[in-house]
Each structure stands twice: as C-alpha cells, then as structure tokens.
Design a protein around this motif. Structure first.
Motif, PDB file in Angstrom:
ATOM      1  N   ARG A   1     -17.476  37.965  15.072  1.00 47.51           N
ATOM      2  CA  ARG A   1     -18.454  37.362  15.980  1.00 47.51           C
ATOM      3  C   ARG A   1     -18.155  35.912  16.360  1.00 47.51           C
ATOM      4  O   ARG A   1     -18.768  35.377  17.272  1.00 47.51           O
ATOM      5  CB  ARG A   1     -19.847  37.407  15.349  1.00 47.51           C
ATOM      6  N   GLY A   2     -17.258  35.264  15.608  1.00 51.65           N
ATOM      7  CA  GLY A   2     -16.941  33.875  15.909  1.00 51.65           C
ATOM      8  C   GLY A   2     -17.958  32.884  15.387  1.00 51.65           C
ATOM      9  O   GLY A   2     -17.851  31.687  15.636  1.00 51.65           O
TER      10      GLY A   2
ATOM     11  N   THR B   1      -6.426  33.951  22.011  1.00 53.69           N
ATOM     12  CA  THR B   1      -7.499  34.381  22.903  1.00 53.69           C
ATOM     13  C   THR B   1      -8.609  33.348  22.885  1.00 53.69           C
ATOM     14  O   THR B   1      -8.877  32.749  21.857  1.00 53.69           O
ATOM     15  CB  THR B   1      -8.051  35.767  22.530  1.00 53.69           C
ATOM     16  N   ARG B   2      -9.233  33.144  24.016  1.00 55.58           N
ATOM     17  CA  ARG B   2     -10.376  32.246  24.102  1.00 55.58           C
ATOM     18  C   ARG B   2     -11.674  33.058  24.156  1.00 55.58           C
ATOM     19  O   ARG B   2     -12.753  32.511  24.147  1.00 55.58           O
ATOM     20  CB  ARG B   2     -10.298  31.369  25.342  1.00 55.58           C
ATOM     21  N   SER B   3     -11.549  34.353  24.223  1.00 57.46           N
ATOM     22  CA  SER B   3     -12.713  35.213  24.397  1.00 57.46           C
ATOM     23  C   SER B   3     -13.165  35.814  23.070  1.00 57.46           C
ATOM     24  O   SER B   3     -12.402  36.516  22.408  1.00 57.46           O
ATOM     25  CB  SER B   3     -12.376  36.332  25.381  1.00 57.46           C
ATOM     26  N   LEU B   4     -14.402  35.554  22.724  1.00 59.11           N
ATOM     27  CA  LEU B   4     -14.957  36.173  21.528  1.00 59.11           C
ATOM     28  C   LEU B   4     -15.132  37.680  21.716  1.00 59.11           C
ATOM     29  O   LEU B   4     -15.200  38.419  20.741  1.00 59.11           O
ATOM     30  CB  LEU B   4     -16.276  35.515  21.151  1.00 59.11           C
ATOM     31  N   VAL B   5     -15.182  38.130  22.958  1.00 55.76           N
ATOM     32  CA  VAL B   5     -15.262  39.566  23.236  1.00 55.76           C
ATOM     33  C   VAL B   5     -14.023  40.272  22.682  1.00 55.76           C
ATOM     34  O   VAL B   5     -14.115  41.364  22.125  1.00 55.76           O
ATOM     35  CB  VAL B   5     -15.425  39.826  24.754  1.00 55.76           C
ATOM     36  N   ASP B   6     -12.857  39.627  22.815  1.00 59.86           N
ATOM     37  CA  ASP B   6     -11.627  40.225  22.284  1.00 59.86           C
ATOM     38  C   ASP B   6     -11.706  40.395  20.770  1.00 59.86           C
ATOM     39  O   ASP B   6     -11.269  41.409  20.224  1.00 59.86           O
ATOM     40  CB  ASP B   6     -10.414  39.363  22.636  1.00 59.86           C
TER      41      ASP B   6
ATOM     42  N   ARG C   1     -14.220  43.254  19.974  1.00 59.34           N
ATOM     43  CA  ARG C   1     -13.689  44.593  20.251  1.00 59.34           C
ATOM     44  C   ARG C   1     -12.798  45.086  19.116  1.00 59.34           C
ATOM     45  O   ARG C   1     -12.789  46.262  18.784  1.00 59.34           O
ATOM     46  CB  ARG C   1     -12.893  44.589  21.550  1.00 59.34           C
TER      47      ARG C   1
ATOM     48  N   LEU D   1     -19.722  47.218  28.395  1.00 62.48           N
ATOM     49  CA  LEU D   1     -19.747  45.790  28.722  1.00 62.48           C
ATOM     50  C   LEU D   1     -19.750  45.564  30.229  1.00 62.48           C
ATOM     51  O   LEU D   1     -20.550  44.764  30.746  1.00 62.48           O
ATOM     52  CB  LEU D   1     -18.579  45.054  28.079  1.00 62.48           C
ATOM     53  N   ASP D   2     -18.907  46.284  30.975  1.00 66.47           N
ATOM     54  CA  ASP D   2     -18.889  46.133  32.431  1.00 66.47           C
ATOM     55  C   ASP D   2     -20.217  46.563  33.048  1.00 66.47           C
ATOM     56  O   ASP D   2     -20.733  45.897  33.954  1.00 66.47           O
ATOM     57  CB  ASP D   2     -17.739  46.930  33.049  1.00 66.47           C
TER      58      ASP D   2
ATOM     59  N   ARG E   1     -22.855  43.877  32.221  1.00 70.64           N
ATOM     60  CA  ARG E   1     -22.659  42.677  33.052  1.00 70.64           C
ATOM     61  C   ARG E   1     -23.127  42.928  34.487  1.00 70.64           C
ATOM     62  O   ARG E   1     -23.742  42.063  35.105  1.00 70.64           O
ATOM     63  CB  ARG E   1     -21.191  42.259  33.043  1.00 70.64           C
TER      64      ARG E   1
END
Length: 191
Positions: free
Chosen positions: A48-49, A102-107, A110, A148-149, A152
């Motif tokens: 989750r970051g 990666t800068r995305s917590l989504v990555d 996943r 997710l898509d 959004r």
C-alpha cells in the motif's frame, strides 16, 4: 500472487530478516513484542505504500537506521516470479516492480495484494456504506483486471456531472454526463 520470500531491514524493531514462505498458509508465532505485527505491517507497507499503524513514515525507520527496506519475491499461480521492493527514508519513498523503478502505488498494489482485518474492521458495519464500498472496491481491484479503469471512468463521470449540476449547465450537458455515468455504473455493477 503470493509471497515466495520476504526480506526486511531497518524496519521498526526487526533485525534484518529473510523469510522463505510456504505455498499454503504461513503462521507467524512468537511471544508478545517480538515483531509479529511489524512483519505484517512491513508487508502492508509493501502493498500500500503506507502503514496501518502510523501516518509518520519516520516512525517505521528503525532507530539508528537512515532507511528501511522491504523486498518480496512474488509468485503467480502460473509460476511468474516478480520481485517487488520498497525503500523509505525520512523524505522519500522508492519503489521497484520487476527491478524497474515505479512512481505508482497502483503498481505495488497490483503485485502485492494485501487486505487488513484488524479490531477496527467493525467499522465496516457501523460507519455506513462508504466504508463498505471502499472495502469491496479494494477486493475487486485485486480480482478483476478491468475494475480500476471502470472505477476511474465512473469517478470522472460523477465529478463532471456534479460540477455541471452545480454550475446549472444546460440540460444537454448534464444529460451527456448522465449517460456516461450510467454506462460506467453498469460496468462497475457487472464487475
């Protein structure tokens, strides 16, 4: 995805730790204050970051350390192996998936699906539908690749429709956003 191995260093009260995980259920046992919850928290931070115990990232860094690091080798059912890692100092979070930054917590999310059930979980029943929707959305994010898509798309349509209503926009503008909102809602409902 499942955790095949886990390496933790500089995190809370834990000594540098390497765990090889079994295919099935893994139990973490030990006396009180031995770090069991810290191991679970490290996995949560990886997925989750952020922590479920504190809002201050510096609280996660072990006294005397400049950073903490959590790395897991994730394995899918088809044998795909993906290293996922996170490193945090007092100012910055660095994350890697498959060896690539990666800068995305989504990555991260996943690759490292985590779901927290703790004593506060009763709020799902007591705090109203918003908390229950968030809980369901999190589960769908991990089980439905298209979620997710679709979520959004729904969120964008809802925000635009509500803005159009607040601005007393022409009926045709509101109707266009109503149509998009309904389409996105049907996708979410199907998922």
């Amino acid at each position: 995805m499942r955790v095949a191995s886990l390496d933790i260093s500089g995190f809370r009260n834990l000594r540098p730790l390497h765990l090889n995980c079994a295919l099935g259920l893994n139990l973490i046992t030990g006396p009180n204050a031995s770090g069991k919850t810290s191991v679970l928290e490290a996995l949560y931070v990886l997925g989750r970051g952020r922590s479920f115990r504190t809002r201050q990232p510096r609280d996660l860094i072990q006294t005397g350390s400049m950073t903490f690091r959590v790395v897991a080798l994730m394995t899918s059912n088809d044998g795909l192996r993906v290293p996922v890692g996170i490193e945090r100092d007092a100012r910055e979070l660095t994350a890697r998936v498959g060896g690539m930054p990666t800068r995305s917590l989504v990555d991260l999310a996943r690759q490292t699906p985590v779901l927290l059930l703790n004593p506060d979980t009763h709020s799902l029943l007591e705090d109203g539908p918003k908390q229950r929707r968030r809980f369901m959305d999190w589960g769908l994010f991990h089980t439905e690749p298209d979620f997710l898509d679709a979520w959004r798309r729904y969120d964008v349509a809802l925000r635009h429709r509500n803005a159009a209503l607040r601005m007393n926009a022409a009926d045709r503008v509101v109707d266009a956003w109503d149509s998009e909102l309904a389409t996105a809602a049907m996708l979410l409902d199907r998922l």
